[in-house]
Structures are given as C-alpha cells and as structure tokens.
Design a protein around this motif. Structure first.
Motif, PDB file in Angstrom:
ATOM      1  N   TYR A 225       0.812  -1.217   0.000  1.00  0.00           N
ATOM      2  CA  TYR A 225       0.000   0.000   0.000  1.00  0.00           C
ATOM      3  C   TYR A 225       0.846   1.268   0.000  1.00  0.00           C
ATOM      4  O   TYR A 225       0.421   2.305  -0.532  1.00  0.00           O
ATOM      5  CB  TYR A 225      -0.995  -0.007   1.163  1.00  0.00           C
ATOM      6  N   ALA A 226       2.053   1.190   0.536  1.00  0.00           N
ATOM      7  CA  ALA A 226       2.922   2.363   0.571  1.00  0.00           C
ATOM      8  C   ALA A 226       3.440   2.754  -0.810  1.00  0.00           C
ATOM      9  O   ALA A 226       3.815   3.916  -1.031  1.00  0.00           O
ATOM     10  CB  ALA A 226       4.097   2.110   1.517  1.00  0.00           C
ATOM     11  N   VAL A 227       3.471   1.806  -1.759  1.00  0.00           N
ATOM     12  CA  VAL A 227       4.000   2.092  -3.092  1.00  0.00           C
ATOM     13  C   VAL A 227       2.937   2.013  -4.188  1.00  0.00           C
ATOM     14  O   VAL A 227       3.213   2.366  -5.337  1.00  0.00           O
ATOM     15  CB  VAL A 227       5.180   1.150  -3.451  1.00  0.00           C
ATOM     16  N   LEU A 228       1.748   1.576  -3.837  1.00  0.00           N
ATOM     17  CA  LEU A 228       0.702   1.280  -4.822  1.00  0.00           C
ATOM     18  C   LEU A 228       0.447   2.427  -5.793  1.00  0.00           C
ATOM     19  O   LEU A 228       0.454   2.235  -7.005  1.00  0.00           O
ATOM     20  CB  LEU A 228      -0.601   0.895  -4.102  1.00  0.00           C
ATOM     21  N   GLU A 229       0.227   3.597  -5.296  1.00  0.00           N
ATOM     22  CA  GLU A 229      -0.122   4.721  -6.173  1.00  0.00           C
ATOM     23  C   GLU A 229       1.074   5.300  -6.915  1.00  0.00           C
ATOM     24  O   GLU A 229       0.957   5.677  -8.072  1.00  0.00           O
ATOM     25  CB  GLU A 229      -0.830   5.816  -5.367  1.00  0.00           C
ATOM     26  N   GLU A 230       2.219   5.361  -6.258  1.00  0.00           N
ATOM     27  CA  GLU A 230       3.367   6.050  -6.846  1.00  0.00           C
ATOM     28  C   GLU A 230       4.180   5.205  -7.829  1.00  0.00           C
ATOM     29  O   GLU A 230       4.922   5.760  -8.632  1.00  0.00           O
ATOM     30  CB  GLU A 230       4.293   6.551  -5.744  1.00  0.00           C
ATOM     31  N   LYS A 231       4.091   3.889  -7.760  1.00  0.00           N
ATOM     32  CA  LYS A 231       4.971   3.063  -8.592  1.00  0.00           C
ATOM     33  C   LYS A 231       4.217   2.244  -9.646  1.00  0.00           C
ATOM     34  O   LYS A 231       4.742   1.262 -10.167  1.00  0.00           O
ATOM     35  CB  LYS A 231       5.816   2.131  -7.717  1.00  0.00           C
ATOM     36  N   GLN A 232       3.035   2.673 -10.020  1.00  0.00           N
ATOM     37  CA  GLN A 232       2.317   1.974 -11.087  1.00  0.00           C
ATOM     38  C   GLN A 232       3.153   2.024 -12.360  1.00  0.00           C
ATOM     39  O   GLN A 232       3.766   3.035 -12.667  1.00  0.00           O
ATOM     40  CB  GLN A 232       0.948   2.614 -11.305  1.00  0.00           C
TER      41      GLN A 232
END
Length: 156
Positions: free
Chosen positions: A82-89
């Motif tokens: 969840y910590a990277v979900l939005e930024e690393k798509q």
C-alpha cells in the motif's frame, strides 16, 4: 540522461540461490551498458517502501516454498504494497523463481500481486525448475542484463 536504479529484491537462503542473485547483479552490470544504471540487491526482509520508491525497475527473486513464494518475499509485499501502490504503477519488473517442482503456484501468486500493484512485467517469468542446472546462472544473468539494458536505453 539521469541515472536509473535497478532494485533486486530476492530471497537467497542457500549457496545456489545466492549464485542466482549474483548472476542477476552481474548481468545488470554488464560492461556493454552505459554507466547510467545502478543495481543493488536488498534481501526481502530488509527491503522497504523507500527502496521501491527510489527504484526505476525491479527484479524479484524467490524460492518455491510449498507451492508459493518464500515467506520473506511475501513479508516484503505485506510491508510495502500500500505504501508504493499509487506512486509506482507501471514499474518495470522481472521475476525469477527457483523451483524444486514446477513453480506454477509461485508464478500465479506473484502475477496476482504484481497485477494489483500495476507493475509492468517486461520479461517472461523465469522459472529455474527441477534439479540444479548451471544454466540457471546464465538465465539469471540474461534477466539482469535485459532489465538493465531496457532502463539504460530508456525503453522502460
């Protein structure tokens, strides 16, 4: 062009699996590549969201444990998802599995998580199946080279 970072998050509990990680690193540092890609290995129990957030590409490695990925790699996903979900798509991704059997369950589990993260598989999942073969090292080296070359060339 700005320097790129290739992160390798791989569980290597044995001498042979360590050889596979070293082969990925060796391939990613091939002398024909420009000096614009830095690769580093972080064991999954030590890797965190900040490692993924600073990466331009990632290679995941695991053993097949009871038809699934290693607990260490699963723990990595539990702590970072969840910590990277939005930024690393769209993060370019490669996977290698050291499977004593067929690796199918491990591959499916990883593909499910990577689909949820929306990371982009840029190479076929490499399954090193069955009894140890020295060719596994060559295949892992090629995986490291392919990901680093793609980053180096700006393809990923």
């Amino acid at each position: 062009m700005a320097e790129k970072t290739l992160l390798i998050v791989a569980h290597a509990p044995s001498e042979n699996t360590r050889r596979l990680v070293e082969a990925v690193l060796h391939g990613s540092r091939h002398p024909d590549l420009e000096a614009d890609v830095t690769s580093r290995w972080v064991p999954p129990l030590e890797a965190g969201p900040e490692d993924v957030l600073s990466a331009d590409g990632i290679i995941l490695g695991t053993t097949e444990n009871l038809g699934y990925m290693s607990g260490a790699l699963k723990d990595f996903f539990d702590r970072t998802y969840y910590a990277v979900l939005e930024e690393k798509q769209g993060l370019p991704c490669g996977v290698f599995i050291r499977a004593g059997h067929d690796g199918t369950g491990t591959r499916r589990a990883l593909e499910s998580i990577l689909t949820g993260l929306r990371w982009r598989m840029v190479q076929e999942v490499l399954i090193c199946r069955g009894d140890w073969q020295d060719d596994f090292v060559t295949q892992c080296e090629a995986l490291g080279l392919a990901l680093a070359a793609g980053l180096d060339a700006g393809i990923y």
